[in-house]
Design a protein around this motif. Structure first.
Motif, PDB file in Angstrom:
ATOM      1  N   ARG A  56     -13.089   0.903 -46.079  1.00 19.65           N
ATOM      2  CA  ARG A  56     -13.630   0.467 -47.364  1.00 19.65           C
ATOM      3  C   ARG A  56     -14.820  -0.439 -47.097  1.00 19.65           C
ATOM      4  NH1 ARG A  56      -9.467  -1.498 -51.804  1.00 19.65           N
ATOM      5  NH2 ARG A  56      -9.015   0.727 -51.671  1.00 19.65           N
ATOM      6  N   ALA A  57     -15.998  -0.019 -47.501  1.00 18.11           N
ATOM      7  CA  ALA A  57     -17.218  -0.770 -47.215  1.00 18.11           C
ATOM      8  C   ALA A  57     -18.131  -0.737 -48.429  1.00 18.11           C
ATOM      9  CB  ALA A  57     -17.943  -0.169 -46.011  1.00 18.11           C
ATOM     10  N   HIS A  58     -19.004  -1.729 -48.521  1.00 19.89           N
ATOM     11  CA  HIS A  58     -19.997  -1.712 -49.593  1.00 19.89           C
ATOM     12  C   HIS A  58     -20.875  -0.477 -49.431  1.00 19.89           C
ATOM     13  CE1 HIS A  58     -19.224  -5.511 -51.572  1.00 19.89           C
ATOM     14  NE2 HIS A  58     -19.022  -6.057 -50.388  1.00 19.89           N
ATOM     15  N   ARG A  59     -21.211   0.126 -50.524  1.00 19.17           N
ATOM     16  CA  ARG A  59     -21.887   1.430 -50.507  1.00 19.17           C
ATOM     17  C   ARG A  59     -23.182   1.419 -49.698  1.00 19.17           C
ATOM     18  NH1 ARG A  59     -19.184   1.094 -55.319  1.00 19.17           N
ATOM     19  NH2 ARG A  59     -18.000   2.949 -55.927  1.00 19.17           N
ATOM     20  N   ALA A  60     -23.890   0.296 -49.689  1.00 20.48           N
ATOM     21  CA  ALA A  60     -25.189   0.255 -49.028  1.00 20.48           C
ATOM     22  C   ALA A  60     -25.138  -0.366 -47.635  1.00 20.48           C
ATOM     23  CB  ALA A  60     -26.172  -0.538 -49.896  1.00 20.48           C
ATOM     24  N   ASP A  61     -23.931  -0.587 -47.115  1.00 22.84           N
ATOM     25  CA  ASP A  61     -23.794  -1.285 -45.835  1.00 22.84           C
ATOM     26  C   ASP A  61     -23.237  -0.346 -44.767  1.00 22.84           C
ATOM     27  OD1 ASP A  61     -23.499  -3.030 -43.771  1.00 22.84           O
ATOM     28  OD2 ASP A  61     -21.801  -4.124 -44.628  1.00 22.84           O
ATOM     29  N   PRO A  62     -24.081   0.158 -43.840  1.00 22.22           N
ATOM     30  CA  PRO A  62     -23.604   1.063 -42.797  1.00 22.22           C
ATOM     31  C   PRO A  62     -23.079   0.346 -41.560  1.00 22.22           C
ATOM     32  CG  PRO A  62     -25.965   0.853 -42.642  1.00 22.22           C
ATOM     33  CD  PRO A  62     -25.551  -0.035 -43.787  1.00 22.22           C
ATOM     34  N   ALA A  63     -23.082  -0.991 -41.562  1.00 19.21           N
ATOM     35  CA  ALA A  63     -22.719  -1.741 -40.358  1.00 19.21           C
ATOM     36  C   ALA A  63     -21.328  -1.391 -39.825  1.00 19.21           C
ATOM     37  CB  ALA A  63     -22.833  -3.244 -40.619  1.00 19.21           C
ATOM     38  N   PRO A  64     -20.281  -1.283 -40.674  1.00 16.58           N
ATOM     39  CA  PRO A  64     -18.955  -0.942 -40.125  1.00 16.58           C
ATOM     40  C   PRO A  64     -18.935   0.393 -39.390  1.00 16.58           C
ATOM     41  CG  PRO A  64     -18.749  -1.791 -42.358  1.00 16.58           C
ATOM     42  CD  PRO A  64     -20.210  -1.553 -42.120  1.00 16.58           C
ATOM     43  N   LEU A  65     -19.696   1.381 -39.890  1.00 12.80           N
ATOM     44  CA  LEU A  65     -19.737   2.678 -39.236  1.00 12.80           C
ATOM     45  C   LEU A  65     -20.449   2.591 -37.891  1.00 12.80           C
ATOM     46  CD1 LEU A  65     -20.564   4.924 -42.328  1.00 12.80           C
ATOM     47  CD2 LEU A  65     -18.334   4.547 -41.261  1.00 12.80           C
ATOM     48  N   ARG A  66     -21.507   1.807 -37.834  1.00 13.14           N
ATOM     49  CA  ARG A  66     -22.209   1.628 -36.558  1.00 13.14           C
ATOM     50  C   ARG A  66     -21.310   0.972 -35.528  1.00 13.14           C
ATOM     51  NH1 ARG A  66     -26.902   0.005 -39.716  1.00 13.14           N
ATOM     52  NH2 ARG A  66     -26.357  -2.170 -39.287  1.00 13.14           N
ATOM     53  N   ALA A  67     -20.491   0.023 -35.972  1.00 10.36           N
ATOM     54  CA  ALA A  67     -19.594  -0.669 -35.043  1.00 10.36           C
ATOM     55  C   ALA A  67     -18.568   0.292 -34.452  1.00 10.36           C
ATOM     56  CB  ALA A  67     -18.900  -1.822 -35.757  1.00 10.36           C
ATOM     57  N   LEU A  68     -18.059   1.215 -35.253  1.00 11.20           N
ATOM     58  CA  LEU A  68     -17.088   2.183 -34.751  1.00 11.20           C
ATOM     59  C   LEU A  68     -17.734   3.097 -33.713  1.00 11.20           C
ATOM     60  CD1 LEU A  68     -15.252   3.231 -38.031  1.00 11.20           C
ATOM     61  CD2 LEU A  68     -14.355   1.798 -36.197  1.00 11.20           C
ATOM     62  N   ALA A  69     -18.940   3.540 -33.988  1.00 11.42           N
ATOM     63  CA  ALA A  69     -19.617   4.465 -33.086  1.00 11.42           C
ATOM     64  C   ALA A  69     -19.937   3.827 -31.744  1.00 11.42           C
ATOM     65  CB  ALA A  69     -20.896   4.975 -33.733  1.00 11.42           C
ATOM     66  N   SER A  70     -20.048   2.492 -31.701  1.00 13.47           N
ATOM     67  CA  SER A  70     -20.412   1.820 -30.458  1.00 13.47           C
ATOM     68  C   SER A  70     -19.225   1.540 -29.543  1.00 13.47           C
ATOM     69  CB  SER A  70     -21.111   0.490 -30.785  1.00 13.47           C
ATOM     70  OG  SER A  70     -20.205  -0.406 -31.418  1.00 13.47           O
ATOM     71  N   SER A  71     -18.011   1.833 -29.982  1.00 15.27           N
ATOM     72  CA  SER A  71     -16.833   1.585 -29.145  1.00 15.27           C
ATOM     73  C   SER A  71     -16.853   2.477 -27.908  1.00 15.27           C
ATOM     74  CB  SER A  71     -15.554   1.858 -29.937  1.00 15.27           C
ATOM     75  OG  SER A  71     -14.427   1.854 -29.075  1.00 15.27           O
ATOM     76  N   PRO A  72     -16.558   1.918 -26.730  1.00 19.60           N
ATOM     77  CA  PRO A  72     -16.571   2.734 -25.504  1.00 19.60           C
ATOM     78  C   PRO A  72     -15.468   3.785 -25.471  1.00 19.60           C
ATOM     79  CG  PRO A  72     -15.688   0.557 -25.064  1.00 19.60           C
ATOM     80  CD  PRO A  72     -16.237   0.513 -26.450  1.00 19.60           C
ATOM     81  N   HIS A  73     -14.464   3.645 -26.334  1.00 24.29           N
ATOM     82  CA  HIS A  73     -13.354   4.594 -26.340  1.00 24.29           C
ATOM     83  C   HIS A  73     -13.608   5.791 -27.261  1.00 24.29           C
ATOM     84  CE1 HIS A  73     -11.122   1.553 -24.183  1.00 24.29           C
ATOM     85  NE2 HIS A  73     -11.297   0.694 -25.161  1.00 24.29           N
ATOM     86  N   VAL A  74     -14.658   5.710 -28.076  1.00 22.48           N
ATOM     87  CA  VAL A  74     -14.940   6.762 -29.057  1.00 22.48           C
ATOM     88  C   VAL A  74     -15.925   7.759 -28.475  1.00 22.48           C
ATOM     89  CG1 VAL A  74     -15.904   7.251 -31.328  1.00 22.48           C
ATOM     90  CG2 VAL A  74     -14.459   5.232 -30.991  1.00 22.48           C
TER      91      VAL A  74
END
Length: 316
Positions: free
Chosen positions: A109-127
């Protein structure tokens, strides 16, 4: 079916809570024809053993958030390290491990205009890979049949609260932000407990909670492992449906006893369903005998659920 953990009374009690999560123990006891002490004791045991948890959540529209369905392909040796911090995040509302620990899917659940949470997930070394889909609409307005088949029609009618005719989400205020985290942890928290936590009067808390419920801003859920109810196979179905048939297929799936969730999403798949079956044979029969005959499904991907790390959002 009976299980080692849940007997008939447990199942009826859980069904009652699905109908009205905050129904007084005395009213449940009267309808089920047992003592109030018995219901209180059963509720305490279900909670203390972690068998069931009654939680509260708010409609995302009240907070201006969007729901992103995020699919992560994960290195098997990194799943545990990834899941624990994800489950602790306040913006993660649902998290499940899939395909034997090689995938995870969460609702963020994130603010519609805020992509920061998605960027954080993509940067995980396990993903290894991440895809995100907007959850456009929930297309199933009732509970999964396996959770709500223990009461008679008369008992269910006696416990079901009056229809509120919800007016739509209301804006949250300071009182809400004080009591909602308590309700997220235990939706049956008493009014005196909520009032003490908020520092407001009990009557003000009661009025506000009634308003949140009537408007549809606040909803409740009962978390329980479907295996305890005798259903051992859960699976996510990623479906690509022709646009002209999308609503029809969604309605058909939502009417099935095997379906626990149906939602419209963005991306190459436009429909997500969660199915719950007794065993692998029942799941195969459902796929071939029911879903395979639905007109409009162009592609389907099945992904078995391995475990859940988080099922319900914090109500904040």
């Amino acid at each position: 079916m009976e299980s080692d953990t849940l007997d008939v009374l447990d199942r009826r009690l859980l069904h009652a809570l699905h109908l009205d999560a905050r129904a007084p123990a005395s009213r449940i006891a009267e309808v089920l024809d047992v003592s109030g002490r018995t219901i209180t004791r059963r509720l305490g045991r279900l909670r203390a053993t972690g068998t069931a948890r009654v939680t509260a959540m708010i409609d995302q529209r009240a907070t201006g958030h969007a729901e992103w369905l995020v699919r992560l392909r994960v290195s098997p040796d990194g799943m545990r390290a990834l899941v624990r911090p994800l489950a602790r995040r306040s913006d993660t509302t649902w998290l499940t491990v899939l395909s034997g620990g090689t995938e995870a899917v969460l609702i963020l659940r994130a603010h519609r205009a805020d992509p920061a949470p998605l960027r954080a997930l993509a940067s995980s070394p396990h993903v290894r890979d991440v895809t995100a889909h907007r959850l456009l609409r929930h297309l199933m307005d009732h509970r999964w049949h396996g959770r709500t088949c223990a009461l008679t029609a008369e008992q269910a009618a006696a416990l079901r609260p009056p229809a509120s005719g919800g007016t739509g989400p209301v804006a949250l205020n300071d009182l809400d932000r004080r009591i909602l985290p308590v309700l997220a942890a235990d939706a049956r928290a008493s009014y005196p407990e909520l009032a003490r936590h908020a520092g407001w009067s009990e009557s003000a808390v009661r009025r506000r909670l009634d308003e949140l419920r009537r408007s549809g801003t606040l909803r409740f859920d009962v978390e329980i492992d479907s295996a305890l109810l005798g259903y051992s196979v859960e699976c996510l179905l990623w479906l690509t449906v022709s646009p002209a048939r999308l609503a029809t297929v969604a309605q058909a799936l939502a009417a099935d006893a095997e379906t626990a969730f149906v939602g419209a999403i963005t991306g190459p798949h436009n429909l997500l369903a969660i199915t719950v079956c007794r065993d692998e044979e029942a799941f195969y029969t459902y796929l071939t005998g029911r879903i395979g005959r639905l007109d409009g499904i162009e592609h389907m991907e099945t992904v078995p659920v391995t475990s859940y790390a988080k099922r319900v959002a914090p109500a904040l």
